[in-house]
Design a protein around this motif. Structure first.
Motif, PDB file in Angstrom:
ATOM      1  N   UNK A   1       0.818  -1.209   0.000  1.00  0.00           N
ATOM      2  CA  UNK A   1       0.000   0.000   0.000  1.00  0.00           C
ATOM      3  C   UNK A   1       0.849   1.254   0.000  1.00  0.00           C
ATOM      4  N   UNK A   2       1.931   1.254   0.780  1.00  0.00           N
ATOM      5  CA  UNK A   2       2.813   2.427   0.842  1.00  0.00           C
ATOM      6  C   UNK A   2       3.494   2.666  -0.504  1.00  0.00           C
ATOM      7  N   UNK A   3       3.968   1.589  -1.119  1.00  0.00           N
ATOM      8  CA  UNK A   3       4.676   1.715  -2.392  1.00  0.00           C
ATOM      9  C   UNK A   3       3.739   2.220  -3.489  1.00  0.00           C
ATOM     10  N   UNK A   4       2.527   1.661  -3.553  1.00  0.00           N
ATOM     11  CA  UNK A   4       1.580   2.104  -4.580  1.00  0.00           C
ATOM     12  C   UNK A   4       1.122   3.536  -4.327  1.00  0.00           C
ATOM     13  N   UNK A   5       0.970   3.911  -3.061  1.00  0.00           N
ATOM     14  CA  UNK A   5       0.607   5.297  -2.755  1.00  0.00           C
ATOM     15  C   UNK A   5       1.713   6.244  -3.187  1.00  0.00           C
ATOM     16  N   UNK A   6       2.974   5.844  -2.981  1.00  0.00           N
ATOM     17  CA  UNK A   6       4.098   6.678  -3.408  1.00  0.00           C
ATOM     18  C   UNK A   6       4.095   6.848  -4.922  1.00  0.00           C
ATOM     19  N   UNK A   7       3.766   5.782  -5.644  1.00  0.00           N
ATOM     20  CA  UNK A   7       3.714   5.903  -7.103  1.00  0.00           C
ATOM     21  C   UNK A   7       2.627   6.887  -7.526  1.00  0.00           C
ATOM     22  N   UNK A   8       1.467   6.831  -6.865  1.00  0.00           N
ATOM     23  CA  UNK A   8       0.379   7.745  -7.195  1.00  0.00           C
ATOM     24  C   UNK A   8       0.770   9.191  -6.905  1.00  0.00           C
ATOM     25  N   UNK A   9       1.400   9.412  -5.767  1.00  0.00           N
ATOM     26  CA  UNK A   9       1.828  10.775  -5.415  1.00  0.00           C
ATOM     27  C   UNK A   9       2.851  11.279  -6.434  1.00  0.00           C
ATOM     28  N   UNK A  10       3.800  10.420  -6.807  1.00  0.00           N
ATOM     29  CA  UNK A  10       4.770  10.812  -7.818  1.00  0.00           C
ATOM     30  C   UNK A  10       4.109  11.178  -9.132  1.00  0.00           C
ATOM     31  N   UNK A  11       3.099  10.408  -9.522  1.00  0.00           N
ATOM     32  CA  UNK A  11       2.363  10.694 -10.756  1.00  0.00           C
ATOM     33  C   UNK A  11       1.704  12.063 -10.693  1.00  0.00           C
ATOM     34  N   UNK A  12       0.972  12.337  -9.610  1.00  0.00           N
ATOM     35  CA  UNK A  12       0.217  13.576  -9.515  1.00  0.00           C
ATOM     36  C   UNK A  12       1.138  14.788  -9.468  1.00  0.00           C
ATOM     37  N   UNK A  13       2.278  14.663  -8.792  1.00  0.00           N
ATOM     38  CA  UNK A  13       3.207  15.785  -8.733  1.00  0.00           C
ATOM     39  C   UNK A  13       3.866  16.053 -10.080  1.00  0.00           C
TER      40      UNK A  13
END
Length: 438
Positions: free
Chosen positions: A62-74
């Motif tokens: 969950x942490x890794x996928x959330x980090x990917x999403x945050x990276x995408x949005x930024x």
């Protein structure tokens, strides 16, 4: 800057004589997009395999996928500005290389460093996010206006095929390869996405369209030109993209409808379908069949819209978007499971009847030198609010029950596109209606 007028029937016949699928420049772009799609959809599946092999915990996933999403949005907003400021091809290259570099870092952190995997996932998401608006703008540079709808349909076919082929191919390879090797394979796919596409044939169109005309420069030359004006800052250029989006009421209306469908309809069905498949039908078959039907329906919708040219293309596209409402509606009542599967197929067809004209109209109507920024706004809002919808739906179901929440979400899917259709420019997804010759 005035919007680019839609081509007349006479103008569009010649380019359409040669299919876009026979254009080497577009095929390179299509191949790069397909590689990026496969890499995007394969990564969560490979990380899921890491959980099964106990190389990664469920919480870590969950942490890794959330980090990917945050990276995408930024990165998607930054990528939009960079793709309008610099070469779109260069942005695709560097964003693809960044995502490729994340793969060996993910493999190195597997089973040993969650912090390294989290940072690598954010880098992968950033590469994915930065390339999206650049790919959109590069499509407009590579393909002439008369063939862009066909090109966008081919692009969405690649994306939808990736949702089927990515996990399936990964599962097949997992029988022979370990998780770390599969992660490195994802890096190879990102390398292909970075290196395969070529430069758009109209790479200088944005700069040319922004340059003053010869008439404006008719005044006599009074001496050497002064120093070039300093470039506006990132924030100013991003706000310039927002102003360009506001010039197109159909875009804002359609984006609002899309957000409602993604944040409410898609999120509700993502949360409720597994529960209903288990509790009402007592089998996971309904879940698997419905999701497969949705993807197959989207593929069918892309094939149809590649050639279909509705006269009121905006209204037709919004009707397709509204069709997503049948998916949550099918989950409200205890209907036969085949009805649920059929509803998801209809939703898949409808979403591509919207997506392809939507992308095509954006490429046609938005000023070329601001296209990537407007596209990044599209991705930023629609992708950014999806996690919020997912986070709110489960508590809403706990508080009010599954059926009321699904009914409200279905109503929103029907009503928001209908409201968007009331905006005058939404009928044709254009600021001016096409002429009778069109």
């Amino acid at each position: 800057m005035a919007s680019t007028p839609a081509p007349t029937t006479a103008d569009s016949k010649a380019p359409q004589a040669r299919s876009v699928l026979r254009d080497p420049a577009f095929l390179r772009l299509w191949a790069g997009t397909t590689a990026s799609g496969l890499a995007t959809w394969a990564l969560p599946f490979v990380l899921g395999l890491a959980v099964l092999h106990r190389d990664l915990s469920a919480a870590g996933l969950g942490i890794v996928l959330a980090a990917r999403t945050i990276g995408f949005l930024l990165a998607v907003a930054v990528g939009g500005v960079l793709a309008d400021r610099h070469s779109r091809r260069a942005v695709v290259l560097w964003s693809g290389l960044a995502a490729a570099a994340a793969a060996p870092l993910l493999a190195a952190g597997l089973g040993s460093s969650l912090a390294l995997m989290t940072a690598a996932a954010a880098l992968a998401g950033a590469g994915q996010g930065a390339c999206r608006p650049a790919f959109q703008a590069l499509t407009a540079e590579t393909v002439d206006p008369a063939r862009r709808q066909q090109a966008n349909a081919a692009m969405t076919l690649a994306v939808r095929s990736s949702t089927l082929a990515g996990p399936a191919l990964t599962a097949l390879l997992a029988a022979w390869l370990d998780t770390a090797t599969l992660l490195l394979g994802i890096g190879v796919l990102w390398l292909a996405a970075a290196l395969v596409p070529g430069r758009g044939a109209a790479a200088g169109a944005a700069a040319a369209s922004a340059a003053p005309s010869a008439d404006a420069d008719a005044a006599p030359d009074t001496g050497p030109a002064g120093p070039a004006a300093p470039r506006a800052g990132f924030r100013a250029e991003f706000l310039e993209g927002l102003r360009e989006a506001r010039r197109h009421p159909w875009f804002l209306a359609g984006l609002g409808a899309l957000v409602a469908v993604v944040a409410l309809g898609y999120s509700a069905t993502s949360v409720a379908l597994p529960l209903i498949s288990r509790d009402r039908y007592g089998t996971e078959w309904v879940l698997a069949a419905a999701m497969t039907a949705y993807t197959l329906g989207a593929l069918a919708g892309a094939l149809v819209i590649a050639r279909l040219r509705p006269r009121s293309q905006g209204w037709a596209a919004l009707a397709g978007l509204a069709a997503y409402g049948v998916a949550p509606l099918s989950l409200v009542l205890p209907v036969h499971p085949l009805a649920v599967v059929a509803a998801y197929a209809v939703a898949g067809i409808g979403i591509e009847l919207f997506n392809v004209p939507w992308f095509t109209a954006t490429q046609r109507e938005v000023a070329p030198d601001k296209l990537a920024r407007v596209s990044s706004l599209d991705f930023l809002v629609s992708y950014g609010l999806a996690p919020a919808g997912l986070a709110l739906i489960a508590p809403a179901i706990d508080a009010f029950g599954t059926a009321p929440v699904l009914a409200v979400c279905a109503a929103a899917c029907f009503l928001m596109p209908a409201a968007a259709a009331l905006v005058p420019t939404s009928r044709h997804f254009a600021r001016t209606a096409p002429s009778a010759a069109d």
